[in-house]
Structures are given as structure tokens and as C-alpha cells.
Design an enzyme around this catalytic site. Structure first.
Site, PDB file in Angstrom:
ATOM      1  N   HIS A   1      -0.627   4.970  -0.521  1.00 26.00           N
ATOM      2  CA  HIS A   1      -1.442   5.547   0.254  1.00 26.00           C
ATOM      3  C   HIS A   1      -0.531   6.879  -0.035  1.00 26.00           C
ATOM      4  O   HIS A   1      -1.177   7.998   1.399  1.00 26.00           O
ATOM      5  CB  HIS A   1      -2.068   5.251   0.886  1.00 26.00           C
ATOM      6  CG  HIS A   1      -3.614   6.251   1.025  1.00 26.00           C
ATOM      7  ND1 HIS A   1      -4.812   5.347   2.050  1.00 26.00           N
ATOM      8  CD2 HIS A   1      -4.612   7.043   0.410  1.00 26.00           C
ATOM      9  CE1 HIS A   1      -5.242   5.884   2.386  1.00 26.00           C
ATOM     10  NE2 HIS A   1      -5.662   6.814   0.794  1.00 26.00           N
TER      11      HIS A   1
ATOM     12  N   LYS B   1       1.580  -1.237  -0.038  1.00 23.53           N
ATOM     13  CA  LYS B   1      -0.051  -0.336   0.089  1.00 23.53           C
ATOM     14  C   LYS B   1       0.902   0.793  -0.023  1.00 23.53           C
ATOM     15  O   LYS B   1       1.966   1.398   0.610  1.00 23.53           O
ATOM     16  CB  LYS B   1      -0.714   0.172   1.544  1.00 23.53           C
ATOM     17  CG  LYS B   1      -1.578   1.110   1.106  1.00 23.53           C
ATOM     18  CD  LYS B   1      -2.343   0.822   3.077  1.00 23.53           C
ATOM     19  CE  LYS B   1      -3.312   2.355   3.408  1.00 23.53           C
ATOM     20  NZ  LYS B   1      -4.245   2.078   4.098  1.00 23.53           N
TER      21      LYS B   1
END
Length: 535
Positions: free
Chosen positions: A131, A129
């Protein structure tokens, strides 16, 4: 934390800078594993009721366990930005989460840990991830990482054909037409979840059932490829954020059910990475495991264990005391460090540490220099890692991360064993309650040495409160002044649908392949196609 008198504690001076640097032959390798929404009590070494983490417990036994370790923020984007810059969101500009349509990301004038280490000769990889922005030069491939494999944001921010377990549940991606209205406001149905390799979408939607295995494979491959050069691997796991994907699903009578099975899967993944690091050259790699924030309480049985950090004062008034909040359950996270021959085994550290410290510590161990013209909230905590000291931060700041108050503002402060709150409330609990937003002037103050559950604040008329308040107020004022006079960045939070990662806009939900197939790469077209890639 001890039980010294307030005055005695408040005159302590952190002597973190007074140490001789370790003699390390060559530059060490670094692996930083960041778990998502994991609770302090999700680690068996921390909490006896947890039995699903034998590999992490082994890591704790063979390294050092930090029991007073904190994320720099209690939600996704700000926490990650702080880890990779060593600076709070009030300085680096990332104060709340980015969206799938975000144009911006971590400001480009902020220097990432990967950029510093790559300039120092490291091979750098990010898996999992991100982000921190996916459009244009905010993509990890332009933020210091030689290799990227993962999802550009949280894996609940797009539909999949294997939607896993969420509360309430979201349906799978549409296959023939986008529904006129989404089943729930927070179900993403128009755009499938993309999987990137470097700047290319290789699968959309992602198969969540096989994602953990793919992350482990790519991480092991990156470690093998780094032969001859020191490497920095940033592995940001999808676990334990919803939706939880476990294949096959556990039987109904399996203890903690879906959450426990997913925790076991995460634990096995970490064990696999540890073995890969040991095979590459045991004793030459520092592995640092931590959480990005506490459990997401509104997900009920799909949320993790807080351990003793229940935020009882808030719970009595409704609302969550975990993720998004500045209660201990929101930011006190499990943390382990493993480096055979360098970091003491079977050691528990009570030093007050933070994910903010990862940046300056790794930079120092690599023999590199911190970026100029800015201030850092993290410390080089090498003395703590090597067991020479158990002194960390004297003061640690906790920003608002989506609860009551303005995003990114410093809403709580830790000074020795004392915790001061200036704002409380505003986050949803499992029962749907949201604690009332309350501003506290003077602040609520808890003595964590005897009230780890944050149940009963000090009486403002007590001698203890009156003794500690001047030091808290002074530390708070100095912190705000230091931030106000720093080189502060501003993140671009504007949105544009054209920034949405989309493999093929002509297909429903941006599918990379025809419905009913399971191709892992974009399909080839002979004619022109409308694409909305993020670059």
C-alpha cells in the site's frame, strides 16, 4: 504516565541520547510484524476480556509490552510510509491512501528502512500488504526488498472468489461478465485482488481463505533462506482488516464470532513466526509486533476492541473515535518486543513511543547510519528496549488521517500526559453518524493521566490549562516550523487505469485462470494477450 504537576512534567528532558550502545556480537536479525486495524484491547495482555491471543500473550511474557505506543498515522498508507522512513507524512509526502489506479507511491527520494539495511549487508524481505504504490519503481522490489510476496494494497480493494466477511458484505468476483453497476460504491468488482511474488502476479483473484497460511509459509521460508546473512523481514498482515476470512467459519455461539476467530488465526500466525525465528537462532533476532492504526469502527462487530481508549468526548457528539481519527483509539496500538537475552522479559514499558521509532532504532542496532539531508520524527529507543530507560518522546505529533481537516496536517499533539486537539470529528461510527468537524482555537486539552477515556477536556479558565497551554503552543509552533524548513517530499497521487495490476485484461476481472479452476499461476497463452501489469 504519572500524575506530577504540569510545571514539573513540562521541564522533563528526554535523555534518550545519553546511553552506551549495547554490545551485540554481529548484526542482529529483525522481524517487524505489522497488524492491520487491530485494537489496543485486542491483545489479551492488555485487556482481560480478550482470550484469543495466547501466542501474543506469551510473546509479551517473554519480552516487553509497550502500553503507550502509537502508530504514526491512523490509516494504512501514511502509517506504513512513516514506519519505513521514520518520518511523518507531512515530511515524506504520504498523507492519505493510494488507490488501485495510483501512478505514484512513497516518493522515490525517500529512503526506506529496507534500503538502509540492505546496504548494511542484510537480506531483506516484505510479505503481506504494501500500500505504498505498486506501479513502476514504487513496487517493493524497487524499494530495498530482495523478496516480496503479498498484496499491493488493502485486501478489500479487489474482488475475490472467497470474499470473507465485511459489513455490508461484498459479492464474489464475477465469472462471466462484469455487472453493469457495482452492488456498493466500495465493492471492487471490475478487478480481482492480485497476489504478487516479486514483480509477478501469481494469483488473481487471491484465495483469502488460505492467505494467512501462505504468509506464514513464505515468512518461514525467507527466514530459513537467510542462513549466513542477517535478515530484515517486514511482515504486514491482512489481519484484522476487513474482509475477515476464516475457514471454516466459527459456530454462532463462539463468543466474539467471526472477529474472534480471525484474531485467533492472526495470533497463531504470529506464534508460528516466533517459533521459526527461535529455530533459526534464538537470541539473535529482534521481533517487534505493532498495529498500523486502531479499529475501523464503522465495521461494527467486525472491528476490534479499543480497550479504555474510547474517545468519550467525541462519542457524545457522534462519529468515530478510532481509525482515521487522532483520538487515542485511532493511534494507540498494541506493541511488543521480543529478543531473548537482550530485551527484558515480563516487563511493561510506559514510555511514549511510536512506529516512527522502528526505523532509527533498527538502523542503530545494525550499525548503520541514518540517511542524510532530512530530519526524522522517530527516536533510537534502544535504551527503552533494553530496559535501561523508560523515557521516550517528550512531544508526539498526530496527523489527520482521513477525518476532519486536511490530510496529513498535525491535528493533535501529545506533551507528557497532556493531549491537545486542534481539530475533531469527521469519521464514521458504527451507527453511521459522523461527528461534526470542529476546529479548536485554543485547543481542547485532556490530561490522560486521569482521563484516559478523553471524556472531559480541561476548563480553559483553570489554572492547569493556563499552566500547560504555553508549553503546548510552543511545542506545536516548533513542530510546524521544523517540518516547514525540512527536506519535504511530495507524493504523486495521480491515477491512471493502466496502472491497475491486471494479470490478463482479456479475462473477466483480470483472472489469471479460467473461471471454475484454481490455478495459482498465470495461465500460458500461445497467442498475444493484453496485460496490465503494474511494472
Amino acid at each position: 504516565v504519572g500524575t506530577s504537576s504540569p510545571r514539573a512534567v513540562l521541564v522533563l528532558v528526554a535523555l534518550v541520547g545519553l546511553w552506551a550502545p549495547p554490545v551485540v556480537s554481529g548484526q542482529p536479525n529483525f522481524i517487524v510484524i505489522l497488524a492491520d486495524d487491530v485494537g489496543w484491547g485486542d491483545l489479551g495482555a492488555n485487556w482481560a476480556e480478550t482470550t484469543e491471543t495466547p501466542h501474543l500473550d506469551e510473546l509479551a511474557a517473554e519480552g516487553t509490552r509497550f502500553v503507550d505506543f502509537h502508530s504514526a498515522a491512523s490509516t494504512c498508507s501514511p502509517s506504513r510510509a512513516s514506519l519505513l522512513t521514520g518520518r511523518l507524512g507531512a515530511r515524506n509526502g504520504v498523507t492519505h491512501n493510494f488507490a488501485i489506479t495510483s501512478v505514484g507511491g512513497l516518493p522515490l527520494n525517500e529512503t526506506t528502512l529496507a534500503e538502509v539495511l540492505r546496504a548494511a549487508g542484510y537480506s531483506t524481505g516484505a510479505i503481506g500488504k504494501w500500500h505504498l504504490g505498486h506501479h513502476g519503481h514504487h513496487h517493493p522490489s524497487f524499494r530495498g526488498f530482495d523478496y516480496y510476496f503479498g498484496i499491493p494494497y488493502s485486501h478489500d480493494m479487489g474482488c475475490t472468489d472467497t470474499p470473507g466477511y465485511n459489513l455490508p458484505p461484498c459479492p464474489p468476483c464475477p465469472r462471466h461478465s462484469v455487472p453493469a453497476r457495482t452492488p456498493r460504491q466500495d465493492c471492487y468488482m471490475e478487478v480481482a485482488l492480485p497476489l504478487f511474488e516479486n514483480v509477478t502476479i501469481i494469483q488473481q483473484p487471491v484465495n483469502l481463505s488460505s492467505l494467512a497460511a501462505r504468509y506464514a509459509e513464505e515468512a518461514a521460508r525467507f527466514i530459513r533462506r537467510a542462513s549466513g546473512r542477517p535478515f530484515f523481514l517486514y511482515l504486514a498482515l491482512a489481519h484484522m482488516h476487513v474482509p475477515l476470512g476464516v475457514s471454516p467459519p466459527p459456530p454462532p455461539d463462539s463468543g466474539r464470532g467471526i472477529y474472534g476467530a480471525s484474531l485467533s488465526e492472526m495470533d497463531a500466525l504470529v506464534g508460528r513466526i516466533k517459533r521459526a525465528a527461535d529455530r533459526h537462532g534464538k537470541g539473535h533476532t529482534l521481533l517487534w509486533f505493532a498495529g498500523d492504526n486502531g479499529p475501523w469502527a464503522q465495521k461494527c462487530e467486525l472491528a476490534g476492541r479499543l480497550g479504555p481508549f474510547v474517545g468519550a468526548w467525541q462519542r457524545q457528539r457522534g462519529g468515530s473515535s478510532a481509525k482515521q481519527t487522532t483520538w487515542e483509539g485511532g493511534h494507540r496500538v498494541p506493541a511488543l518486543a521480543y529478543w531473548p537475552g537482550r530485551i527484558p522479559a515480563k516487563r511493561t514499558s510506559h514510555a511514549l513511543l511510536s512506529t516512527l521509532d522502528i526505523f532509527p532504532t533498527l538502523v542503530a542496532l545494525a550499525g548503520a547510519a541514518l540517511p542524510p539531508n532530512r530530519r526524522f520524527d522517530g527516536l533510537d529507543v534502544s535504551p527503552v528496549l533494553f530496559g535501561w530507560s523508560d523515557v521516550g518522546h517528550k512531544v508526539l505529533l498526530h496527523p489527520n488521517s482521513g477525518a476532519a481537516g486536511k490530510d496529513g496536517e498535525i491535528e493533535a499533539l501529545r506533551l507528557a500526559q497532556y493531549k491537545a486537539f486542534y481539530t475533531t470529528g469527521g469519521a464514521m461510527a458504527c451507527d453511521g453518524s459522523i461527528g461534526p468537524a470542529q476546529h479548536h482555537r485554543p485547543p481542547l486539552v485532556f490530561n490522560l493521566a486521569r482521563d484516559i477515556q478523553e471524556q472531559e477536556p480541561l476548563d480553559v479558565a483553570s489554572g492547569e490549562y493556563q499552566a500547560v497551554l504555553p508549553a503546548i503552543s510552543s511545542a506545536y509552533a516548533r513542530a510546524l516550523e521544523d517540518i516547514a524548513t525540512d527536506n519535504v517530499s511530495i507524493a504523486d497521487y495521480s491515477k491512471d487505469p493502466a496502472a491497475t495490476p491486471c494479470c490478463n485484461a482479456q479475462h473477466v476481472a483480470c483472472r489469471c485462470h479460467q473461471p471454475g479452476t484454481h490455478a495459482a499461476v498465470p495461465e500460458r497463452h500461445t497467442g498475444p494477450r493484453a496485460t496490465r501489469l503494474c511494472l
